[in-house]
Design a protein around this motif. Structure first.
Motif, PDB file in Angstrom:
ATOM      1  N   TYR A 109       2.463  -2.225  -5.082  1.00 21.71           N
ATOM      2  CA  TYR A 109       1.144  -2.385  -5.704  1.00 21.71           C
ATOM      3  C   TYR A 109       1.152  -3.589  -6.651  1.00 21.71           C
ATOM      4  O   TYR A 109       0.409  -3.610  -7.635  1.00 21.71           O
ATOM      5  CB  TYR A 109       0.732  -1.124  -6.489  1.00 21.71           C
ATOM      6  CG  TYR A 109       0.774   0.165  -5.686  1.00 21.71           C
ATOM      7  CD1 TYR A 109      -0.085   0.352  -4.615  1.00 21.71           C
ATOM      8  CD2 TYR A 109       1.668   1.181  -6.007  1.00 21.71           C
ATOM      9  CE1 TYR A 109      -0.051   1.527  -3.880  1.00 21.71           C
ATOM     10  CE2 TYR A 109       1.696   2.361  -5.283  1.00 21.71           C
ATOM     11  CZ  TYR A 109       0.834   2.529  -4.225  1.00 21.71           C
ATOM     12  OH  TYR A 109       0.873   3.693  -3.518  1.00 21.71           O
ATOM     13  N   HIS A 135       0.852  -1.192   0.000  1.00 21.52           N
ATOM     14  CA  HIS A 135       0.000   0.000   0.000  1.00 21.52           C
ATOM     15  C   HIS A 135       0.893   1.248   0.000  1.00 21.52           C
ATOM     16  O   HIS A 135       2.116   1.142  -0.021  1.00 21.52           O
ATOM     17  CB  HIS A 135      -0.962  -0.036   1.190  1.00 21.52           C
ATOM     18  CG  HIS A 135      -2.317   0.484   0.830  1.00 21.52           C
ATOM     19  ND1 HIS A 135      -2.516   1.803   0.507  1.00 21.52           N
ATOM     20  CD2 HIS A 135      -3.520  -0.124   0.712  1.00 21.52           C
ATOM     21  CE1 HIS A 135      -3.799   1.981   0.200  1.00 21.52           C
ATOM     22  NE2 HIS A 135      -4.433   0.834   0.309  1.00 21.52           N
ATOM     23  N   ASP A 136       0.274   2.434  -0.026  1.00 23.09           N
ATOM     24  CA  ASP A 136       1.001   3.712  -0.148  1.00 23.09           C
ATOM     25  C   ASP A 136       2.170   3.806   0.841  1.00 23.09           C
ATOM     26  O   ASP A 136       2.041   3.468   2.009  1.00 23.09           O
ATOM     27  CB  ASP A 136       0.033   4.870   0.083  1.00 23.09           C
ATOM     28  CG  ASP A 136      -1.152   4.821  -0.875  1.00 23.09           C
ATOM     29  OD1 ASP A 136      -1.001   4.300  -1.991  1.00 23.09           O
ATOM     30  OD2 ASP A 136      -2.237   5.288  -0.485  1.00 23.09           O
ATOM     31  N   CYS A 168       7.002  10.046  -1.880  1.00 20.38           N
ATOM     32  CA  CYS A 168       5.919   9.129  -1.543  1.00 20.38           C
ATOM     33  C   CYS A 168       5.318   8.543  -2.801  1.00 20.38           C
ATOM     34  O   CYS A 168       5.352   9.168  -3.852  1.00 20.38           O
ATOM     35  CB  CYS A 168       4.769   9.871  -0.873  1.00 20.38           C
ATOM     36  SG  CYS A 168       5.185  10.582   0.671  1.00 20.38           S
ATOM     37  N   ARG A 228      -3.951  11.285   2.921  1.00 16.70           N
ATOM     38  CA  ARG A 228      -2.547  11.069   2.550  1.00 16.70           C
ATOM     39  C   ARG A 228      -2.063  12.154   1.589  1.00 16.70           C
ATOM     40  O   ARG A 228      -0.968  12.689   1.739  1.00 16.70           O
ATOM     41  CB  ARG A 228      -2.381   9.679   1.936  1.00 16.70           C
ATOM     42  CG  ARG A 228      -2.500   8.595   2.992  1.00 16.70           C
ATOM     43  CD  ARG A 228      -2.376   7.198   2.422  1.00 16.70           C
ATOM     44  NE  ARG A 228      -2.503   6.224   3.508  1.00 16.70           N
ATOM     45  CZ  ARG A 228      -2.761   4.938   3.344  1.00 16.70           C
ATOM     46  NH1 ARG A 228      -2.923   4.441   2.131  1.00 16.70           N
ATOM     47  NH2 ARG A 228      -2.852   4.140   4.394  1.00 16.70           N
ATOM     48  N   CYS A 284       6.261   5.857   1.803  1.00 17.95           N
ATOM     49  CA  CYS A 284       7.169   7.002   1.683  1.00 17.95           C
ATOM     50  C   CYS A 284       8.593   6.569   1.949  1.00 17.95           C
ATOM     51  O   CYS A 284       8.830   5.614   2.687  1.00 17.95           O
ATOM     52  CB  CYS A 284       6.870   8.045   2.756  1.00 17.95           C
ATOM     53  SG  CYS A 284       5.286   8.779   2.613  1.00 17.95           S
ATOM     54  N   PHE A 302       1.013   6.040   6.304  1.00 17.23           N
ATOM     55  CA  PHE A 302       1.849   5.456   5.253  1.00 17.23           C
ATOM     56  C   PHE A 302       2.744   4.360   5.841  1.00 17.23           C
ATOM     57  O   PHE A 302       3.173   4.445   6.995  1.00 17.23           O
ATOM     58  CB  PHE A 302       2.796   6.513   4.671  1.00 17.23           C
ATOM     59  CG  PHE A 302       2.164   7.461   3.698  1.00 17.23           C
ATOM     60  CD1 PHE A 302       2.217   7.215   2.335  1.00 17.23           C
ATOM     61  CD2 PHE A 302       1.519   8.604   4.137  1.00 17.23           C
ATOM     62  CE1 PHE A 302       1.646   8.100   1.433  1.00 17.23           C
ATOM     63  CE2 PHE A 302       0.940   9.490   3.236  1.00 17.23           C
ATOM     64  CZ  PHE A 302       1.006   9.242   1.881  1.00 17.23           C
ATOM     65  N   ILE A 323       1.546   7.165  -3.930  1.00 16.09           N
ATOM     66  CA  ILE A 323       0.129   7.078  -3.554  1.00 16.09           C
ATOM     67  C   ILE A 323      -0.654   6.590  -4.763  1.00 16.09           C
ATOM     68  O   ILE A 323      -0.508   7.126  -5.859  1.00 16.09           O
ATOM     69  CB  ILE A 323      -0.429   8.456  -3.118  1.00 16.09           C
ATOM     70  CG1 ILE A 323       0.362   9.003  -1.920  1.00 16.09           C
ATOM     71  CG2 ILE A 323      -1.912   8.362  -2.777  1.00 16.09           C
ATOM     72  CD1 ILE A 323      -0.110  10.375  -1.448  1.00 16.09           C
ATOM     73  N   SER A 324      -1.469   5.558  -4.565  1.00 12.14           N
ATOM     74  CA  SER A 324      -2.364   5.104  -5.629  1.00 12.14           C
ATOM     75  C   SER A 324      -3.684   5.849  -5.506  1.00 12.14           C
ATOM     76  O   SER A 324      -4.264   5.925  -4.421  1.00 12.14           O
ATOM     77  CB  SER A 324      -2.597   3.599  -5.517  1.00 12.14           C
ATOM     78  OG  SER A 324      -3.670   3.222  -6.374  1.00 12.14           O
ATOM     79  N   ILE A 340      -7.275   8.115   1.149  1.00 15.33           N
ATOM     80  CA  ILE A 340      -6.414   8.628   0.075  1.00 15.33           C
ATOM     81  C   ILE A 340      -6.274  10.147   0.201  1.00 15.33           C
ATOM     82  O   ILE A 340      -5.171  10.701   0.103  1.00 15.33           O
ATOM     83  CB  ILE A 340      -7.002   8.241  -1.309  1.00 15.33           C
ATOM     84  CG1 ILE A 340      -7.105   6.711  -1.441  1.00 15.33           C
ATOM     85  CG2 ILE A 340      -6.166   8.836  -2.446  1.00 15.33           C
ATOM     86  CD1 ILE A 340      -7.843   6.231  -2.688  1.00 15.33           C
TER      87      ILE A 340
END
Lengths: 333, 333
Positions: free
Chosen positions: B96, A141-142, B144, B161, A144, A170, B146-147, B158
């Protein structure tokens, strides 16, 4: 005659080579080829050792860790003299590697992409990719990357970043977590994380991934201070869903939000395979609008969703569109 | 005889292969070897096409994008039947990619690391590494991923974030920025970023990095809505120091904080090469202590440094140690 001697036969080239974790097996073909075609190989002594088998007969320029700008200057000088230069970074040349310092030095010297000296960046797996592969699937998952080195970055900048990503849940990879002289940075990072995360949040400390002295330790956020952490370590801190099971650190992707994992993967009520969650953007906007119309204040909604009031206001002000878009197009899980 | 037929000759293996951006040149040797030793290759149709040259004569199982858990189940079934399985992810299998879903399915089935079916994860360069290499050196500082896909993640998660990392000045790579059906997520991301970042913040949109239809567009935060963004795009948003010059996007590492780049790299007054900045952790703690003793309140200091009051309080409460540590040990620039 003299003019010919001064004029190099061909223009040089700087190749910024990410060699991956350090074992030749995990290097890309393009990285190997770049080193093979180089006349000169420049790098931090430790990285030069990692590619020792590939550089026989080449001119080698070994630099200490603090000489990053020097490495870039040496590369430019050699390239100006018509040589092909491989500038070696461990991991990825673009992630805390030589790509940045090199472009800074090139621009400073007046170089442009039209210059006869060409530049190529060769990507590789960075430390976070390699370390993750060894501990399980923590980066699903997300995430950093934050360097704890304050040699070029003011501490308040680093601290703000640690605080922000700890709060926003994160997964975090800490680069340069500790050195002989920098010992308190990791303690401060832990302190900032404990303001937002559970003490038993999983932490993995990976040293020398895929190298001879590889070492992996699992610990928790509140106990990480006792672990052996050094310059060759990467620290992976899980998010609120990350778990360790049978010696594997895994961050769930979120399938459990949509599928009943106990019941053979049946889709949960109100959810559809291949579509946004009912709490995805459009579903959430519906809910937000209904709550607002039912009398909830902007500030109450902001508090409820931990989002800024002006953002809540802006989304409510936006003209509303029902879910549209091509049904035919592929979409993710 | 029957018992022998039911008993596979050898236990199978699941290899989670990150193939990098998609060109065979940027694949690691271990990734090639894993595909070579596999009996069965499983993956999303597009990824299978990328490795077409390497899989002749093997059993191929093509899946659609939404069938991630199916892919993992198929891999486990084939491995249980004694086969070696290469489960293909583009980029890095851990980012991912298939590493997460596979461990989720394995654990669900009762698998443990002591099981005859072994698992290996083979790291590769993720999209952010490959895209960065093509646009310059945007990831030279903290970043970072981020999806923007809300198919498994609620939008408020989301959005929080995005807001946190926009505020804390990270370079950000947006994965899955847009699809035929998901078109507003990228607009909301832009809105959240514009709350914290300048409208002219550099943005690079990279499509199909290192593949046949590779396409790179530079734009800015306020204009990114006009750009062509799709399922095969990665969006890189710079931090407050990122610049674009001569078609290259570069995030300075921070040398200018310590060295006078105009003056041949002379060290700035009050700074020392190979040491923390004067505004690094220990220097900052000195300043903080002095300001507090001169009468600044905790809340005023918190406001000044954009850090939480209780963190300021905690650092001031900590027993003070002067800078110590081995002089001999290496340290970064």
């Amino acid at each position: 005659m003299n003019a010919q001697l001064e004029q190099p036969a061909a223009a040089g080239k700087i190749m910024l080579v990410g060699i991956g974790p350090g074992s030749v097996d995990h290097m890309t073909q393009r990285a190997r080829d770049a080193i093979a075609e180089a006349d000169v190989v420049i790098g931090y002594v430790t990285y030069i050792k990692l590619v020792a088998d590939l550089i026989e007969g080449k001119e080698i320029i070994r630099k200490s860790m603090t000489e990053e700008l020097d490495r870039a200057v040496s590369a430019l000088e050699a390239a100006r003299a018509g040589k092909k230069v491989a500038l070696i970074s461990s991991g990825d040349a673009g992630v805390y590697g030589m790509a940045g310092p090199t472009y800074e030095v090139l621009f400073q010297s007046g170089w442009t992409p039209e210059d006869p000296v060409q530049v190529e960046i060769i990507p590789g797996a960075s430390a976070l990719n390699s370390c993750a592969a060894l501990v399980g699937a923590p980066l699903t998952h997300d995430f950093c990357a934050i360097s704890l080195s304050d040699l070029l970055t003011p501490w308040p900048t680093i601290a703000r970043r640690l605080d922000a990503v700890a709060m926003a849940d994160f997964v975090v990879a800490l680069y340069n977590p500790k050195s002989g002289r920098r010992t308190r940075q990791i303690v401060e990072a832990q302190r900032l994380f404990l303001r937002h995360r559970r003490p038993d949040t999983p932490v993995a400390i990976v040293k020398s991934a895929y190298r001879r002295r590889e070492n992996i330790v699992f610990t928790t956020l509140d106990s990480m201070g006792d672990a052996d952490i050094g310059m060759l370590s990467t620290v992976l801190i899980g998010n609120s869903n990350t778990f360790v099971r049978d010696g594997l650190m895994v961050t769930p992707r979120g399938y459990a939000n949509k599928y009943d994992m106990q019941e053979g993967g049946a889709t949960r009520e109100g959810e559809r395979a291949g579509r946004s969650l009912s709490t995805g953007l459009l579903g959430w906007l519906d809910t937000l609008r209904a709550e607002y119309q039912a009398g909830a204040s902007i500030d109450a909604l902001a508090m409820q969703y931990h989002l800024p009031s002006d953002y809540i206001q802006a989304t409510l002000d936006e003209p509303w569109e029902a879910e549209t878009g091509s049904e035919a197009e592929g979409s993710e899980a």
